[in-house]
Design a protein around this motif. Sequence first.
Motif, PDB file in Angstrom:
ATOM      1  N   LYS A 181     -47.005  58.917   4.570  1.00  0.00           N
ATOM      2  CA  LYS A 181     -47.712  57.676   4.241  1.00  0.00           C
ATOM      3  C   LYS A 181     -47.091  56.541   5.036  1.00  0.00           C
ATOM      4  N   PHE A 182     -47.911  55.849   5.822  1.00  0.00           N
ATOM      5  CA  PHE A 182     -47.408  54.788   6.690  1.00  0.00           C
ATOM      6  C   PHE A 182     -48.539  53.824   7.034  1.00  0.00           C
ATOM      7  N   LYS A 183     -48.157  52.615   7.443  1.00  0.00           N
ATOM      8  CA  LYS A 183     -49.164  51.595   7.798  1.00  0.00           C
ATOM      9  C   LYS A 183     -48.494  50.516   8.641  1.00  0.00           C
ATOM     10  N   SER A 184     -49.261  49.903   9.537  1.00  0.00           N
ATOM     11  CA  SER A 184     -48.737  48.836  10.390  1.00  0.00           C
ATOM     12  C   SER A 184     -49.007  47.469   9.774  1.00  0.00           C
ATOM     13  N   PHE A 185     -48.115  46.515  10.090  1.00  0.00           N
ATOM     14  CA  PHE A 185     -48.241  45.132   9.611  1.00  0.00           C
ATOM     15  C   PHE A 185     -47.929  44.178  10.759  1.00  0.00           C
ATOM     16  N   ASP A 186     -48.476  42.971  10.654  1.00  0.00           N
ATOM     17  CA  ASP A 186     -48.323  41.996  11.735  1.00  0.00           C
ATOM     18  C   ASP A 186     -46.991  41.262  11.711  1.00  0.00           C
ATOM     19  N   THR A 187     -46.353  41.176  10.541  1.00  0.00           N
ATOM     20  CA  THR A 187     -45.087  40.454  10.450  1.00  0.00           C
ATOM     21  C   THR A 187     -44.041  41.291   9.729  1.00  0.00           C
ATOM     22  N   ARG A 188     -42.789  40.992  10.015  1.00  0.00           N
ATOM     23  CA  ARG A 188     -41.683  41.693   9.362  1.00  0.00           C
ATOM     24  C   ARG A 188     -41.696  41.438   7.849  1.00  0.00           C
ATOM     25  N   ARG A 189     -42.032  40.220   7.476  1.00  0.00           N
ATOM     26  CA  ARG A 189     -42.052  39.881   6.048  1.00  0.00           C
ATOM     27  C   ARG A 189     -43.088  40.716   5.296  1.00  0.00           C
ATOM     28  N   GLU A 190     -44.279  40.841   5.884  1.00  0.00           N
ATOM     29  CA  GLU A 190     -45.319  41.657   5.256  1.00  0.00           C
ATOM     30  C   GLU A 190     -44.855  43.104   5.116  1.00  0.00           C
ATOM     31  N   ALA A 191     -44.188  43.598   6.160  1.00  0.00           N
ATOM     32  CA  ALA A 191     -43.709  44.975   6.136  1.00  0.00           C
ATOM     33  C   ALA A 191     -42.663  45.174   5.045  1.00  0.00           C
ATOM     34  N   GLU A 192     -41.758  44.215   4.912  1.00  0.00           N
ATOM     35  CA  GLU A 192     -40.711  44.317   3.886  1.00  0.00           C
ATOM     36  C   GLU A 192     -41.302  44.297   2.487  1.00  0.00           C
ATOM     37  N   GLU A 193     -42.302  43.438   2.272  1.00  0.00           N
ATOM     38  CA  GLU A 193     -42.961  43.372   0.970  1.00  0.00           C
ATOM     39  C   GLU A 193     -43.693  44.679   0.661  1.00  0.00           C
ATOM     40  N   ALA A 194     -44.332  45.223   1.680  1.00  0.00           N
ATOM     41  CA  ALA A 194     -45.064  46.473   1.494  1.00  0.00           C
ATOM     42  C   ALA A 194     -44.117  47.634   1.218  1.00  0.00           C
ATOM     43  N   PHE A 195     -42.997  47.680   1.935  1.00  0.00           N
ATOM     44  CA  PHE A 195     -42.052  48.777   1.757  1.00  0.00           C
ATOM     45  C   PHE A 195     -41.460  48.770   0.344  1.00  0.00           C
ATOM     46  N   ALA A 196     -41.345  47.572  -0.212  1.00  0.00           N
ATOM     47  CA  ALA A 196     -40.804  47.446  -1.569  1.00  0.00           C
ATOM     48  C   ALA A 196     -41.848  47.762  -2.628  1.00  0.00           C
ATOM     49  N   TYR A 226     -44.042  48.833  11.395  1.00  0.00           N
ATOM     50  CA  TYR A 226     -44.605  50.026  10.782  1.00  0.00           C
ATOM     51  C   TYR A 226     -43.776  50.435   9.571  1.00  0.00           C
ATOM     52  N   VAL A 227     -44.432  50.462   8.426  1.00  0.00           N
ATOM     53  CA  VAL A 227     -43.771  50.878   7.188  1.00  0.00           C
ATOM     54  C   VAL A 227     -44.033  52.363   6.979  1.00  0.00           C
ATOM     55  N   ASN A 235     -37.664  59.895   7.718  1.00  0.00           N
ATOM     56  CA  ASN A 235     -36.735  58.860   7.271  1.00  0.00           C
ATOM     57  C   ASN A 235     -37.539  57.613   6.900  1.00  0.00           C
ATOM     58  N   PRO A 236     -37.869  57.427   5.610  1.00  0.00           N
ATOM     59  CA  PRO A 236     -38.640  56.241   5.207  1.00  0.00           C
ATOM     60  C   PRO A 236     -37.943  54.952   5.620  1.00  0.00           C
ATOM     61  N   GLY A 237     -38.739  53.952   5.997  1.00  0.00           N
ATOM     62  CA  GLY A 237     -38.163  52.682   6.407  1.00  0.00           C
ATOM     63  C   GLY A 237     -39.173  51.846   7.157  1.00  0.00           C
ATOM     64  N   ILE A 238     -38.674  50.799   7.821  1.00  0.00           N
ATOM     65  CA  ILE A 238     -39.516  49.899   8.607  1.00  0.00           C
ATOM     66  C   ILE A 238     -39.145  50.072  10.071  1.00  0.00           C
ATOM     67  N   TYR A 239     -40.140  50.298  10.926  1.00  0.00           N
ATOM     68  CA  TYR A 239     -39.908  50.550  12.344  1.00  0.00           C
ATOM     69  C   TYR A 239     -40.706  49.561  13.182  1.00  0.00           C
ATOM     70  N   ASP A 240     -40.147  49.195  14.327  1.00  0.00           N
ATOM     71  CA  ASP A 240     -40.808  48.185  15.156  1.00  0.00           C
ATOM     72  C   ASP A 240     -41.489  48.761  16.395  1.00  0.00           C
ATOM     73  N   SER A 241     -41.712  50.092  16.405  1.00  0.00           N
ATOM     74  CA  SER A 241     -42.485  50.682  17.498  1.00  0.00           C
ATOM     75  C   SER A 241     -43.301  51.845  16.968  1.00  0.00           C
ATOM     76  N   TRP A 242     -44.451  52.071  17.583  1.00  0.00           N
ATOM     77  CA  TRP A 242     -45.333  53.154  17.177  1.00  0.00           C
ATOM     78  C   TRP A 242     -44.689  54.502  17.442  1.00  0.00           C
ATOM     79  N   THR A 243     -43.908  54.600  18.518  1.00  0.00           N
ATOM     80  CA  THR A 243     -43.218  55.855  18.818  1.00  0.00           C
ATOM     81  C   THR A 243     -42.271  56.232  17.689  1.00  0.00           C
ATOM     82  N   ASP A 244     -41.485  55.254  17.216  1.00  0.00           N
ATOM     83  CA  ASP A 244     -40.554  55.531  16.119  1.00  0.00           C
ATOM     84  C   ASP A 244     -41.307  55.954  14.865  1.00  0.00           C
TER      85      ASP A 244
END
Length: 209
Positions: free
Chosen positions: A35-50, A7-8, A14-23
């Motif tokens: 503003k936030f959105k879920s992604f299937d892979t860590r790489r996709e999330a990192e690209e989106a966060f940037a 989750y981006v 605290n903006p960032g990348i999180y690995d649970s919906w609760t966080d």
Amino acid sequence: MKKQKYYVVWVGVNPGIYDSWTDCQLQTKGYEGAKFKSFDTRREAEEAFASSPTDYIRPASTSVRPKPSTPTLPPDLTGNALAVDAACSGNPGMMEYRGVHLPSFQQVFHFGPIYGTNNIGEFLAIVHALALLRQKGLDMPVYSDSRNAISWVKQKKCKTKLPRNERTEALFQMIERAEKWLRENAYATPIRKWETEKWGEVPADFGRK
């Protein structure tokens, strides 16, 4: 097995990348303009966060209005908060507890059912909330409608009269961990009494009265 999501959070506590919906919820629920959105892979999330969130999501509503049936919020609530409550089928009986985020009225954590009492559940719910907020580095008050539980937390001791036996052993191990956490961790989180007569049932209420 449930697939791992990432989750981006571009705009939130605290903006960032999180690995649970609760966080993700803790960072965004009730936060104006989140503003936030879920992604299937860590790489996709990192690209989106940037990147800019406008590349991935549409502008969202800036507020979440509770349903008419939801409780009145405390007049001194100017930011985020957690409300906790427990329910027990019989006392003692099968007990569960949960925490709900304010002002979004979204459930943040839930535990149970396990054999116990309502007061024990209220106590454990407060400690769960305190530990979660400390772990996530978040600062918000915790509301409970239980004077007994609030007093037990302040005394760092669950003063239950429930017998400790084979049926309750797992619960008492939870109590011991909670008491140990209270002894070993300092916290500045305000623990406030939910005024039921003024505001209605606490938002974490299970609705079983």
